[in-house]
Design a protein around this motif. Structure first.
Motif, mmCIF file in Angstrom:
data_model
loop_
_atom_site.group_PDB
_atom_site.id
_atom_site.type_symbol
_atom_site.label_atom_id
_atom_site.label_comp_id
_atom_site.label_asym_id
_atom_site.label_seq_id
_atom_site.Cartn_x
_atom_site.Cartn_y
_atom_site.Cartn_z
ATOM 1 N N SER A 60 0.835 -1.196 0.000
ATOM 2 C CA SER A 60 0.000 0.000 0.000
ATOM 3 C C SER A 60 0.870 1.247 0.000
ATOM 4 C CB SER A 60 -0.917 0.003 1.230
ATOM 5 O OG SER A 60 -0.137 0.173 2.410
ATOM 6 N N PHE A 61 0.253 2.378 -0.343
ATOM 7 C CA PHE A 61 0.982 3.644 -0.305
ATOM 8 C C PHE A 61 1.501 3.929 1.100
ATOM 9 C CE2 PHE A 61 -1.978 5.209 -3.912
ATOM 10 C CZ PHE A 61 -1.153 4.618 -4.864
ATOM 11 N N THR A 62 0.668 3.638 2.101
ATOM 12 C CA THR A 62 1.066 3.900 3.487
ATOM 13 C C THR A 62 2.256 3.041 3.885
ATOM 14 O OG1 THR A 62 -1.186 4.527 4.109
ATOM 15 C CG2 THR A 62 0.304 3.853 5.885
ATOM 16 N N ARG A 63 2.201 1.764 3.556
ATOM 17 C CA ARG A 63 3.304 0.871 3.932
ATOM 18 C C ARG A 63 4.578 1.265 3.182
ATOM 19 N NH1 ARG A 63 5.117 -4.358 2.249
ATOM 20 N NH2 ARG A 63 6.283 -5.356 3.921
ATOM 21 N N ALA A 64 4.468 1.597 1.918
ATOM 22 C CA ALA A 64 5.649 2.010 1.160
ATOM 23 C C ALA A 64 6.272 3.258 1.785
ATOM 24 C CB ALA A 64 5.267 2.276 -0.290
ATOM 25 N N THR A 65 5.429 4.190 2.215
ATOM 26 C CA THR A 65 5.934 5.411 2.861
ATOM 27 C C THR A 65 6.651 5.087 4.157
ATOM 28 O OG1 THR A 65 4.085 6.664 1.909
ATOM 29 C CG2 THR A 65 5.276 7.677 3.742
ATOM 30 N N ASN A 66 6.068 4.199 4.952
ATOM 31 C CA ASN A 66 6.686 3.825 6.231
ATOM 32 C C ASN A 66 8.012 3.104 6.024
ATOM 33 O OD1 ASN A 66 4.524 4.938 7.625
ATOM 34 N ND2 ASN A 66 3.426 2.992 7.798
ATOM 35 N N ILE A 67 8.093 2.262 4.990
ATOM 36 C CA ILE A 67 9.330 1.536 4.718
ATOM 37 C C ILE A 67 10.454 2.506 4.374
ATOM 38 C CG2 ILE A 67 10.461 -0.013 3.082
ATOM 39 C CD1 ILE A 67 7.876 -1.620 2.973
ATOM 40 N N VAL A 68 10.157 3.469 3.512
ATOM 41 C CA VAL A 68 11.180 4.447 3.133
ATOM 42 C C VAL A 68 11.554 5.317 4.327
ATOM 43 C CG1 VAL A 68 11.728 6.389 1.621
ATOM 44 C CG2 VAL A 68 10.422 4.459 0.732
ATOM 45 N N ALA A 69 10.546 5.737 5.103
ATOM 46 C CA ALA A 69 10.800 6.581 6.274
ATOM 47 C C ALA A 69 11.635 5.863 7.322
ATOM 48 C CB ALA A 69 9.479 7.056 6.874
ATOM 49 N N SER A 70 11.518 4.522 7.385
ATOM 50 C CA SER A 70 12.270 3.752 8.381
ATOM 51 C C SER A 70 13.776 3.793 8.142
ATOM 52 C CB SER A 70 11.787 2.296 8.384
ATOM 53 O OG SER A 70 12.183 1.627 7.204
ATOM 54 N N THR A 71 14.194 4.210 6.957
ATOM 55 C CA THR A 71 15.634 4.325 6.673
ATOM 56 C C THR A 71 16.201 5.648 7.173
ATOM 57 O OG1 THR A 71 15.304 5.324 4.477
ATOM 58 C CG2 THR A 71 15.328 2.912 4.615
ATOM 59 N N GLY A 72 15.329 6.492 7.725
ATOM 60 C CA GLY A 72 15.797 7.752 8.289
ATOM 61 C C GLY A 72 15.589 8.958 7.405
ATOM 62 N N THR A 73 14.984 8.765 6.250
ATOM 63 C CA THR A 73 14.734 9.889 5.360
ATOM 64 C C THR A 73 13.299 10.374 5.521
ATOM 65 O OG1 THR A 73 14.858 10.661 3.065
ATOM 66 C CG2 THR A 73 14.039 8.444 3.408
ATOM 67 N N LYS A 74 13.113 11.678 5.539
ATOM 68 C CA LYS A 74 11.775 12.243 5.679
ATOM 69 C C LYS A 74 11.080 12.258 4.320
ATOM 70 C CE LYS A 74 10.926 15.689 8.285
ATOM 71 N NZ LYS A 74 10.860 17.055 8.882
ATOM 72 N N LYS A 95 0.028 -5.217 -6.213
ATOM 73 C CA LYS A 95 1.373 -5.774 -6.256
ATOM 74 C C LYS A 95 2.148 -5.027 -7.334
ATOM 75 C CE LYS A 95 0.873 -10.594 -4.754
ATOM 76 N NZ LYS A 95 1.104 -12.014 -5.179
ATOM 77 N N TYR A 96 3.423 -4.797 -7.065
ATOM 78 C CA TYR A 96 4.282 -4.119 -8.037
ATOM 79 C C TYR A 96 5.281 -5.114 -8.617
ATOM 80 C CZ TYR A 96 2.473 0.263 -6.152
ATOM 81 O OH TYR A 96 1.644 1.286 -5.764
ATOM 82 N N TYR A 97 5.400 -5.108 -9.918
ATOM 83 C CA TYR A 97 6.384 -5.943 -10.610
ATOM 84 C C TYR A 97 7.267 -5.060 -11.473
ATOM 85 C CZ TYR A 97 3.403 -9.763 -9.117
ATOM 86 O OH TYR A 97 2.662 -10.636 -8.346
ATOM 87 N N PHE A 98 8.479 -5.528 -11.741
ATOM 88 C CA PHE A 98 9.414 -4.769 -12.564
ATOM 89 C C PHE A 98 9.349 -5.240 -14.005
ATOM 90 C CE2 PHE A 98 10.821 -3.541 -8.454
ATOM 91 C CZ PHE A 98 11.502 -2.340 -8.614
#
Length: 418
Positions: free
Chosen positions: A241-255, A292-295
Motif C-alpha cells: 500500500s501507499f502507506t506501507r511504502a511510505t513507512n518503509i522508506v521513512a524507516s531508513t531515516g529519510t523524511k 502488487k508491483y512488478y518490474f
C-alpha cells in the motif's frame, strides 16, 4: 533525415512478435531499450525490400540532441524538408516523439490527412485518457516489452518452437542454461547476447532512474527514490500500500510524505520501470492504492535486491501474463481471506508461484489451498502452480492442479486457452 537513412539500414534486426502491417497509424510504447526502434528499423527495411524507396519514407529519432527544443509548430518542418527532396507523399516513422510537448496534435493532423505514421515513446502517459482522447481512436497501440523467453531463445540460436527442445540431456542442459540467464538477467534485447550483462543493466537502470524519472520530474530526494525502488524489488511477491511504502522508506531515516511516494510510484509507472497487478477482491479505490508491483524485467530486480529467486520467479510469470493478456484490467491477484498470486478473468485461470514443490505437506497445503478456495469466490476452470523446474499434476478436493516448470510455462503457446 539523410543520416538516419544510413542508421536504419545498417542494423541487423531480429524479428519480434509485433507486426506493423495491416493498419496505417500505430503507436509503440514501452520501457527504454525494449526494442521499439528496432521494430521500426525492421519494418522500414521490409518496405525497402518490397520496392519502396527513401523518397517515400521519413525516419526521425527525437532523442537526437539536434532536435532538442522542438515544439508542435516545428514539427511541420519535417514535411517541408521532405518536400524539398521528394515530391512523393511520405510514410512517417517518428521515434521517442514524447520528447516534443504537444506532439499528439501533430499526429492527429497527420492521421486526419491519411498519412501512414508510426510513432514510439517511452512514457506510459502516451496511453493516458487525455492523449487517447486527442488521438480519437485514430491509432492502434502496442506495448513493447523486453524479449519474451521464446524471443530470447531465438536470438541465441535455439528454436523455441521445436518439439525436441528438451528431448535429450544435452538439449535440456542447454535450455536450462539459457533459462537461468533469462531468469537472472532478463530480456532486454541488447543484453541478450553479451557476456557483461550486469554492467549493461547497471548502465541502463541509471539512465531510466536518473534520466526518465529523476531528471524529467525534477526529483530532489534522490536517496528516497533509490530506497523506494530497492524496497519494491524486495517486495515483489506481496501487495504494497501507499502507506506501507511510505513507512518503509521513512524507516531508513529519510523524511518523506505519502503524497511524494505516490508521485514517485507514478513516475516509475510512466517510465515503464514498474507494472501493477491489482487485487480483484478490492473495490476500485483499493485496487489503485494497494496493488502488487512488478518490474519490467528480471534483470532490474537482480540489480536492486539479494536472495530473491522466489521474487524473480513470480516477476517472470507476471511479465508473461501481462504480455499475453495486457496491462490494463486483465491480470489480477486475489487477496481476501485466501491468497492467489494471479487470476485471469478472461480464461478463468488461477495461478500460484512456488519455487519448489519439495513434497513437504505444509508446502503442498499452502499452495493448493488458495487454488481450491478461490473457486468459491470466482469461476475457475484451470488451476496452475508454476515452479522453477518441477512438473506434475495433483488432485485435491476434486480439483486438478497442474504443476508446470517456469520455462515450459513461458513457452506454452496454449496458455491463453488452458
Amino acid at each position: 533525415m539523410l543520416e538516419n537513412r544510413q542508421e536504419v539500414m545498417r542494423h541487423k534486426v531480429i524479428p519480434r512478435n509485433i507486426s506493423l502491417d495491416g493498419f496505417d497509424r500505430q503507436v509503440l510504447v514501452g520501457v527504454r531499450r525494449a526494442g521499439k526502434s528496432y521494430i521500426l528499423y525492421g519494418h522500414i527495411q521490409n518496405l525497402i525490400a518490397r520496392g519502396y524507396t527513401w523518397d517515400e519514407i521519413i525516419y526521425l529519432n527525437f532523442e537526437d540532441e539536434r532536435l532538442t527544443g522542438m515544439d508542435p509548430a516545428d514539427l511541420n518542418a519535417i514535411l517541408e524538408v521532405h518536400a524539398r527532396v521528394s515530391d512523393k507523399r511520405p510514410m512517417l516513422f517518428l521515434d521517442e516523439i514524447q520528447n516534443v510537448e504537444g506532439w499528439e496534435k501533430f499526429a492527429r493532423r497527420l492521421a486526419d490527412n491519411k498519412y501512414v505514421i508510426v510513432i514510439t515513446g517511452s512514457n506510459a502517459r502516451m496511453l493516458s485518457v487525455d492523449v487517447a482522447s486527442t488521438l480519437g481512436g485514430r491509432f492502434i497501440t502496442h506495448e513493447v516489452f523486453p524479449f519474451s523467453f521464446s524471443e530470447y531463445l531465438d536470438i541465441n540460436g535455439v528454436d523455441s518452437k521445436s518439439e525436441l527442445i528438451s528431448a535429450t540431456t544435452a538439449d535440456r542442459a542447454r535450455l536450462m542454461r539459457h533459462f537461468e540467464e533469462y531468469f537472472q538477467f532478463g530480456g532486454f534485447p541488447e543484453c541478450a547476447t553479451i557476456p557483461v550483462k550486469r554492467d549493461y543493466l547497471t548502465s541502463l537502470y541509471q539512465k531510466i532512474f536518473l534520466g526518465d524519472i529523476a531528471a524529467r520530474h525534477k526529483v530532489e530526494n534522490i536517496f528516497a527514490l533509490r530506497v523506494l525502488f530497492r524496497k519494491l524489488a524486495e517486495s515483489v511477491n506481496q501487495p504494497l500500500s501507499f502507506t506501507r511504502a511510505t513507512n518503509i522508506v521513512a524507516s531508513t531515516g529519510t523524511k518523506i510524505g505519502k503524497s511524494t511516494v505516490i508521485n514517485y510510484l507514478g513516475y516509475a509507472n510512466d517510465a515503464y520501470l514498474i507494472l501493477t497487478v491489482p487485487n480483484i477482491a478490492d473495490n476500485l479505490t483499493e485496487r489503485v492504492s494497494n496493488p502488487k508491483y512488478y518490474f519490467i524485467d528480471n534483470g532490474i530486480i537482480s540489480l536492486l535486491a539479494l536472495d530473491i529467486r522466489t521474487s524473480l520467479l513470480e516477476n517472470i510469470v507476471a511479465l508473461a501474463l501481462i504480455r499475453m493478456y495486457g496491462s490494463k484490467d486483465a491480470v489480477y491477484h486475489y487477496n481476501h481471506g485466501i491468497e492467489v498470486d494471479f487470476y485471469i478473468p478472461e480464461t478463468e485461470t488461477a495461478i500460484q508461484v512456488c519455487y519448489s514443490m519439495d513434497g513437504a505437506s505444509d508446502t503442498v497445503e499452502r499452495e493448493t489451498r488458495g487454488l481450491i478456495k478461490i473457486g468459491e469466490k470466482l469461476s475457475c476452470r484451470c488451476r496452475i502452480i508454476v515452479t522453477y523446474e518441477e512438473e506434475g499434476e495433483i488432485e485435491r478436493d476434486g480439483c486438478k492442479i497442474k504443476i508446470i516448470p517456469a520455462w515450459k510455462f513461458l513457452l506454452n503457446s496454449q496458455l491463453s486457452n488452458p
